[in-house]
Design an enzyme around this catalytic site. Structure first.
Site, PDB file in Angstrom:
ATOM      1  N   PRO A  47       0.777  -1.169   0.184  1.00 28.45           N
ATOM      2  CA  PRO A  47       0.126   0.071   0.191  1.00 28.45           C
ATOM      3  C   PRO A  47       0.842   1.386   0.046  1.00 28.45           C
ATOM      4  CG  PRO A  47      -0.626  -1.663   1.483  1.00 28.45           C
ATOM      5  CD  PRO A  47       0.334  -2.043   1.095  1.00 28.45           C
ATOM      6  N   GLU A  48       0.644   2.154  -0.962  1.00 28.90           N
ATOM      7  CA  GLU A  48       1.292   3.408  -0.901  1.00 28.90           C
ATOM      8  C   GLU A  48       0.120   4.451  -0.897  1.00 28.90           C
ATOM      9  OE1 GLU A  48       3.846   3.293  -4.324  1.00 28.90           O
ATOM     10  OE2 GLU A  48       4.516   1.316  -4.210  1.00 28.90           O
ATOM     11  N   LYS A  99       1.718   7.948   3.698  1.00 25.18           N
ATOM     12  CA  LYS A  99       1.673   6.664   4.026  1.00 25.18           C
ATOM     13  C   LYS A  99       0.909   6.281   5.322  1.00 25.18           C
ATOM     14  CE  LYS A  99       5.076   4.303   1.010  1.00 25.18           C
ATOM     15  NZ  LYS A  99       5.979   3.366   0.816  1.00 25.18           N
ATOM     16  N   ASN A 219       7.265   1.684  -4.020  1.00 24.47           N
ATOM     17  CA  ASN A 219       8.034   0.913  -4.909  1.00 24.47           C
ATOM     18  C   ASN A 219       7.483   1.073  -6.419  1.00 24.47           C
ATOM     19  OD1 ASN A 219      10.528  -0.617  -5.429  1.00 24.47           O
ATOM     20  ND2 ASN A 219       9.495  -2.270  -5.181  1.00 24.47           N
TER      21      ASN A 219
END
Length: 451
Positions: A47-48, A99, A219
């Site tokens: 999760p971003e 985040k 990422n």
């Protein structure tokens, strides 16, 4: 009943040992390294920033009209403290930043109820929120808020891999910088004014994960941003970002009277790296076809089709110095780790192309054994008998010659001449024995026949 079992029973869930894919219980000493089967959405990306903002939007939309009641239930293995909040009627709202996600529990009657309680969540590698019937709680629901309706529903914080956590209070983590989505201008200024920091000596792909300056980038976002700008991932970060600073100063000198709308239009036509750090997450959040659905986290086909670089077949990948995999196209850059070769994701096979049928392999006749081959090479029986008769005749003639020579006087000097004595006759060999010896001699397995 043990302490863990009692706590699990109080929370309404029976303790269950982790199980392997074959259904066997995982030993306790191995449980810390055991990874359960997680939904494909969680397995694809961590999760971003977009996931956190979509989770906040989902909570505000699904729970805005719901009334919650009672206390907050916590599982025995959740990575967070007990929540000391209890009310007969309260509501839940959410705010996302980078985040992190903040939940606010506030009583509907502030005069009679407890003061508001804030919780700040980090999703870790697989965290998410789900709203489901209280009788059908999903596995790994580590925090549960129950509604007052009948039958009740539960807003659950679900985290299969248990890297997510929560803490009490409304404060964001102080080491995190401004959010790339909700605080873009502050984020941009924070990066450009701190380019002398030693953090920017690293490759750009590693700096993009530094939450002090790029709060919300993860990422898959860094791979998509660098791919769109064709920037090698292992280029020095300061080299890339100082060029942006110079471009911005030149832009201001050329035409300081540009209106805000014209500036926005110019940035959309030729965005730089910092602008893509804002616009790429916004693509995921504001997409017409919902790319990430908090209600159905297992379905991420739209998100997969949106990706241009991350996990895309044909792209190269390397591990950076923090152990994370970066996906890219082309050269990795001058600061690429030594001793690594870029790996390419296998390309998908086109469904239109059909594999050619395999040519039938020629039949190979096995070699016959030596004895069988020799037997096949032997002449017919009639020819064989003629050869044997011929050999017997030759032997007879040779024998007669030897007997004649043995009877003649020896030539040489007259002095001391002696009469040669006849050679003793060799014992007569039966005909059957002679035949067997000749046959073995022809085969090469026996001795030559006696003469």
């Amino acid at each position: 009943m043990g302490a863990r079992s009692a706590l699990a029973a109080a929370n309404g869930s029976a303790p269950r040992a982790p199980r392997s894919q074959w259904g066997r219980a995982v030993p306790r000493r191995w449980q810390w390294r055991w990874t359960p089967a997680v939904p494909c959405r969680a397995a694809a990306t961590m999760p971003e920033c977009p996931e956190l903002h979509l989770a906040g939007r989902f909570i505000n939309g699904a729970c805005g009209a719901l009334v919650f009641a009672g206390g907050v239930e916590r599982s025995a293995v959740g990575r967070g403290p007990e929540v000391p909040f209890r009310s007969e009627a309260y509501g839940i709202s959410a705010t996302a930043r980078g985040k992190e996600l903040r939940l606010t529990l506030s009583a509907l009657d502030p005069a009679a109820g407890p003061p508001a309680q804030d919780l700040v969540f980090r999703f870790g590698m697989s965290g998410s929120f789900r709203l489901c019937p209280a009788a059908e709680l999903p596995r790994h629901a580590h925090l549960r808020f129950l509604t007052r309706e009948s039958p009740p529903r539960a807003l659950c914080f679900v985290d299969p891999r248990r890297f997510g956590s929560w803490r009490l209070g409304d404060a964001w983590q102080p080491e995190r910088g401004p959010c790339v989505v909700s605080e873009y201008q502050a984020f941009r200024e924070n990066v450009l004014k701190n380019l002398e920091d030693r953090a920017f000596d690293k490759p750009i792909c590693e700096v993009l994960l530094n939450q002090k300056y790029f709060n919300g980038i993860g990422n898959y976002l860094r791979a998509e941003i660098l791919y769109r700008l064709k920037i090698p991932p292992f280029e020095k970060a300061r080299t890339v970002l100082e060029a942006l600073k110079e471009q911005e100063q030149e832009r201001r000198k050329k035409d300081p009277s540009l209106t805000l709308s014209k500036k926005v239009k110019l940035r959309q036509e030729s965005p730089d790296l910092l602008e893509l750090c804002h616009s790429v997450p916004m693509e995921v959040i504001m997409a017409e076809k919902q790319l990430l659905d908090p209600e159905h986290p297992d379905n991420y086909s739209n998100f997969k089709n949106w990706l241009q670089c991350y996990l895309v077949p044909g792209m190269s990948s390397l591990r950076d110095r923090s152990g994370r995999t970066i996906w890219f196209q082309g050269e990795p850059g001058p600061m690429a780790p030594k001793g690594q070769r870029p790996r390419k994701a296998p390309r998908r096979k086109s469904p239109e192309l059909k594999a050619e049928p395999e040519a039938p392999s020629p039949k190979v006749t096995p070699r016959a054994p030596k004895q069988r081959r020799r037997a096949a090479a032997e002449p017919p029986k009639e020819v064989k008998e003629e050869q044997e008769e011929k050999e017997e005749q030759e032997e007879k003639e040779v024998k007669e010659e030897q007997e004649e020579q043995a009877g003649r006087p020896r030539k040489g000097c007259a002095r001391g001449r002696r009469t040669a004595s006849a050679a003793p006759a060799s014992p007569e060999v039966p005909q059957r024995v002679r035949r067997s010896r000749r046959a073995s001699a022809r085969r090469g397995t026996g001795a030559a026949p006696a003469v």
